[in-house]
Design an enzyme around this catalytic site. Structure first.
Site, PDB file in Angstrom:
ATOM      1  N   LYS A  13      17.086  14.136  -5.199  1.00 63.19           N
ATOM      2  CA  LYS A  13      16.920  14.464  -6.624  1.00 63.19           C
ATOM      3  C   LYS A  13      15.761  13.681  -7.260  1.00 63.19           C
ATOM      4  CE  LYS A  13      20.979  13.099  -8.052  1.00 63.19           C
ATOM      5  NZ  LYS A  13      21.642  12.663  -6.801  1.00 63.19           N
ATOM      6  N   ARG A  88      27.332  13.570 -14.554  1.00 62.12           N
ATOM      7  CA  ARG A  88      28.003  13.203 -13.311  1.00 62.12           C
ATOM      8  C   ARG A  88      29.521  13.364 -13.400  1.00 62.12           C
ATOM      9  NH1 ARG A  88      23.871   9.564 -11.167  1.00 62.12           N
ATOM     10  NH2 ARG A  88      24.425   8.567  -9.231  1.00 62.12           N
ATOM     11  N   ARG A 127      16.042   3.540   2.828  1.00 64.14           N
ATOM     12  CA  ARG A 127      14.972   3.850   1.879  1.00 64.14           C
ATOM     13  C   ARG A 127      14.472   2.648   1.078  1.00 64.14           C
ATOM     14  NH1 ARG A 127      18.052   7.645  -2.700  1.00 64.14           N
ATOM     15  NH2 ARG A 127      19.328   5.969  -3.569  1.00 64.14           N
ATOM     16  N   ARG A 160      17.023  -0.869  -3.284  1.00 56.99           N
ATOM     17  CA  ARG A 160      18.060  -0.963  -4.310  1.00 56.99           C
ATOM     18  C   ARG A 160      19.251  -1.772  -3.798  1.00 56.99           C
ATOM     19  NH1 ARG A 160      18.998   4.996  -6.685  1.00 56.99           N
ATOM     20  NH2 ARG A 160      21.115   4.169  -6.759  1.00 56.99           N
ATOM     21  N   ARG A 171      29.755   5.474  -3.212  1.00 53.61           N
ATOM     22  CA  ARG A 171      29.033   6.394  -4.106  1.00 53.61           C
ATOM     23  C   ARG A 171      29.268   7.838  -3.678  1.00 53.61           C
ATOM     24  NH1 ARG A 171      23.419   3.731  -3.391  1.00 53.61           N
ATOM     25  NH2 ARG A 171      22.562   5.549  -4.445  1.00 53.61           N
TER      26      ARG A 171
HETATM   27  P1  AMP Z   1      21.466   6.786  -9.244  1.00 48.30           P
HETATM   28  O1  AMP Z   1      20.145   6.084  -9.354  1.00 48.30           O
HETATM   29  O2  AMP Z   1      21.463   8.130  -9.909  1.00 48.30           O
HETATM   30  O3  AMP Z   1      21.975   6.832  -7.831  1.00 48.30           O
HETATM   31  O4  AMP Z   1      22.518   5.910 -10.070  1.00 48.30           O
HETATM   32  C1  AMP Z   1      22.801   4.570  -9.705  1.00 48.30           C
HETATM   33  C2  AMP Z   1      24.100   4.119 -10.327  1.00 48.30           C
HETATM   34  O5  AMP Z   1      23.998   4.177 -11.765  1.00 48.30           O
HETATM   35  C3  AMP Z   1      25.307   4.983 -10.007  1.00 48.30           C
HETATM   36  O6  AMP Z   1      25.917   4.639  -8.783  1.00 48.30           O
HETATM   37  C4  AMP Z   1      26.218   4.698 -11.216  1.00 48.30           C
HETATM   38  O7  AMP Z   1      26.830   3.429 -11.106  1.00 48.30           O
HETATM   39  C5  AMP Z   1      25.214   4.618 -12.344  1.00 48.30           C
HETATM   40  N1  AMP Z   1      24.969   5.939 -12.978  1.00 48.30           N
HETATM   41  C6  AMP Z   1      23.811   6.661 -12.986  1.00 48.30           C
HETATM   42  N2  AMP Z   1      23.945   7.813 -13.661  1.00 48.30           N
HETATM   43  C7  AMP Z   1      25.233   7.840 -14.096  1.00 48.30           C
HETATM   44  C8  AMP Z   1      26.007   8.785 -14.833  1.00 48.30           C
HETATM   45  N3  AMP Z   1      25.477   9.954 -15.267  1.00 48.30           N
HETATM   46  N4  AMP Z   1      27.308   8.487 -15.088  1.00 48.30           N
HETATM   47  C9  AMP Z   1      27.855   7.319 -14.680  1.00 48.30           C
HETATM   48  N5  AMP Z   1      27.185   6.402 -13.964  1.00 48.30           N
HETATM   49  C10 AMP Z   1      25.890   6.644 -13.660  1.00 48.30           C
END
Ligand code: AMP
Length: 213
Positions: A13, A88, A127, A160, A171
């Site tokens: 994404k 989400r 990554r 990360r 996750r």
């Molecule tokens: P991502 O970079 O999209 O993988 O997001 C990293 C982390 O941020 C996730 O594992 C969640 O802890 C938090 N996070 C990101 N977007 C959301 C969302 N829309 N709702 C809740 N938590 C989020």
């Protein structure tokens, strides 16, 4: 053009959203990036989000809905935006519907990038990302020419904190429990499409552009 990119963690994404943002000149709104920036800056939101992010759980709907409501009101979103990592949960999708209706906006495309769970674990745990330009790399599939440095801009590559195997598995579990149901929220709308995220990155991008026109 207002677009939602969906898909499990590691489906691509973020990478595809960056390329779409460049091609269509609309901003990528990644709640993950915004939350990581908040944690780094030590803001109130960052302090509240930190523990959930470290464990691979979700930050509260209230926090992320607030972030997105503020962000889509900014001037650079006037021509459209790409939502990457939001909504989400079904509650977030419902809050987004209300927020868009209040602004007389609509979502033009919802694209789900699909991927195979086991492949995702190895994709994510290998990554790294350039801290300067955001270009993505992978320990086996896309190595930088000089270890730890970005081929494009020479910036330092970072990993990360939540890209370790244990957190990734959590996750993915959270994705299946809480985020997969969001697909049903959009599936019956005419704007919903899926793209196979296991294909080459360039092929995925070409298929996305075909849908977006
Ligand atoms: P991502 O970079 O999209 O993988 O997001 C990293 C982390 O941020 C996730 O594992 C969640 O802890 C938090 N996070 C990101 N977007 C959301 C969302 N829309 N709702 C809740 N938590 C989020």
């Amino acid at each position: 053009m207002n677009l939602i990119l969906m898909g499990p963690p590691g489906a691509g994404k973020g990478t595809q959203a960056r390329r779409i943002a460049e091609r269509y000149e609309i901003p990528q709104l990644s709640t993950g990036d915004m939350l990581r920036a908040a944690v780094k800056a030590g803001t109130d939101v960052g302090r509240q989000a930190k523990a959930a992010m470290e464990s691979g759980g979700l930050v509260t709907d209230e926090i992320v809905v607030g972030i997105i409501a503020d962000r889509i009101g900014e001037a650079d979103c006037a021509r459209g935006f790409i939502l990457d990592g939001f909504p989400r949960t079904v509650a977030q999708a419902e809050a987004l519907d209300a927020m868009l209706a209040a602004r007389r906006l609509k979502i033009d495309h919802v694209i789900d990038i699909t991927a195979d769970t086991e492949a995702l674990v190895s994709r994510i745990t290998g990554r790294s990302t350039c801290s300067q330009c955001g270009e993505g790399y992978h320990a086996t599939h896309k190595k930088p020419a000089a270890a730890g440095l970005c081929d494009k801009c020479g910036g330092t590559l970072t990993t990360r904190a939540d890209d370790n195997e244990e957190t990734v598995r959590n996750r993915l579990a959270v994705y299946h429990q809480q985020t997969a149901p969001v697909i049903d929220h959009y599936r019956n709308g005419g704007q919903f499409r899926t793209v196979d995220g296991m294909q080459q990155m360039d092929t995925v991008f070409a298929q996305l552009c075909e849908i977006l026109g």
